[in-house]
Enzyme design. Structure first.
Site, PDB file in Angstrom:
ATOM      1  N   ARG A 229      41.052  42.528  42.696  1.00  0.00           N
ATOM      2  CA  ARG A 229      42.147  42.358  42.121  1.00  0.00           C
ATOM      3  C   ARG A 229      42.998  41.982  43.786  1.00  0.00           C
ATOM      4  NH1 ARG A 229      41.838  39.937  38.108  1.00  0.00           N
ATOM      5  NH2 ARG A 229      42.831  40.207  36.252  1.00  0.00           N
ATOM      6  N   HIS A 277      39.026  32.371  43.568  1.00  0.00           N
ATOM      7  CA  HIS A 277      38.869  33.789  42.610  1.00  0.00           C
ATOM      8  C   HIS A 277      37.776  32.699  41.003  1.00  0.00           C
ATOM      9  CE1 HIS A 277      42.106  36.384  39.563  1.00  0.00           C
ATOM     10  NE2 HIS A 277      40.716  36.395  39.271  1.00  0.00           N
TER      11      HIS A 277
HETATM   12  C1  GLV Z   1      39.431  37.004  36.377  1.00  0.00           C
HETATM   13  O1  GLV Z   1      40.050  37.880  36.864  1.00  0.00           O
HETATM   14  C2  GLV Z   1      39.719  37.787  34.921  1.00  0.00           C
HETATM   15  O2  GLV Z   1      40.399  39.476  34.976  1.00  0.00           O
HETATM   16  O3  GLV Z   1      39.121  37.555  33.540  1.00  0.00           O
END
Ligand code: GLV
Length: 314
Positions: A229, A277
């Protein structure tokens, strides 16, 4: 059984999920946010906006399609007392280990340096380090941390995997991996690590862990791979550490603000490699089977899988 599907999906992505869930759970009636709330038994959610689950008083399970539930748990209107299950998708876990392996290999063999040199038309051969000479520290000993640590160890890296809580000190290490826990052990492990791969859950005790002090404990020129994160990382401290050479290169998949704003210095930093991400996406084909299993357990009154401890945060 009536189940709500809600989240921040793109249109195509939502269609893929609906098709995979309909196939894996033929006995479920899937409803949308305008359905009568009391008659809905469970919610399957993908990072829903805050308040999205408020008033659904019949819920007996909230099943996340995301592995990390930190955003969900921040929602002040999250119904109390309803079990929350996070996603443990084998395809996602495998993808995460692959991304960590790619980043680690590129750091070990200097491939990010070669990419930087290419942009400058520089022909310069870097030292060819062996995997066995490149100790890796994996932060996190959950599903993804353990699988990644094991994959890296199988590749020949000396791997230490660290867990933030002393309570997990005795936890069995993945094959070929040294497991360690607690803050004192972290300092020791950092001192030896050529690269750090972060796969911790985001909790108040891990937020901001990757800061100036953390970078100062590493050998010079170490690599940082943040796949967990954005809030684990103090972005300004990383920029300083990159500019001073305390950190050699960073591979970043997650950020404080996503999408990363166009004027953010990470975009053009020569020692940063970015992913949007996307290090590991939940795969509807396998994740729908995991959802179906938990919904079946709910119907049968059997113990649910991957239930989150709300107080602990994961
Ligand atoms: C992605 O970051 C998730 O938590 O699935």
């Amino acid at each position: 059984m009536r189940v709500l599907l809600c989240g921040r999906f793109g249109a195509e992505e939502e269609l893929r999920w609906r098709a995979a869930l309909a196939q894996a759970c033929p006995e479920v009636t899937w409803v949308t946010a305008d359905a009568p709330r009391a008659a809905v038994d469970a919610a399957v959610v993908a990072n829903p906006p805050p308040g999205a689950l408020s008033g659904w008083c019949g819920l007996k399970l909230i099943q996340s399609l995301w592995a990390g539930v930190d955003r969900l748990l921040e929602d002040p209107e999250l119904p109390e007392g309803v079990p929350i299950a996070r996603m443990v998708d084998p395809a996602m876990t495998a993808a995460m280990a692959e991304t960590a392996l790619w980043a680690t290999l590129a750091l070990q063999r200097g491939f990010f340096t070669y990419a930087r040199q290419q942009r400058l038309s520089q022909w310069r051969v870097q030292a060819q380090r062996r995997a066995g000479e490149f100790p890796i520290l994996v932060l996190g000993l959950g599903e993804m941390g353990s699988a990644t640590a094991e994959r890296l160890a199988a590749q020949g890296y000396p791997v230490t995997a660290w867990h933030s809580s002393d309570a997990r000190a005795g936890r069995r290490a993945p094959r070929g991996v040294v497991a360690t826990a607690g803050r004192a052990a972290l300092q020791v492990a950092l001192g030896r690590a050529q690269a750090v791969v972060n796969l911790l859950p985001l909790t108040p005790s891990t937020s901001g862990l990757l800061d100036r002090r953390f970078f100062a404990a590493l050998p010079p020129d170490a690599g940082i791979v943040n796949l967990a994160r954005g809030a684990h990382l103090v972005e300004g401290d990383l920029l300083e550490a990159l500019d001073s050479g305390a950190v050699g290169h960073a591979v970043l998949d997650v950020f404080h603000v996503e999408p990363l704003p166009a004027d953010h210095p990470f975009w053009s930093h020569p020692r940063v490699t970015l992913l949007p991400h996307a290090a590991a996406l939940t795969d509807p084909r396998s994740a729908a089977v995991v959802v179906a299993d938990n919904l079946r357990r709910l119907r049968a009154g059997e113990p649910l899988l991957h239930v989150v401890d709300r107080r602990r945060g994961y």
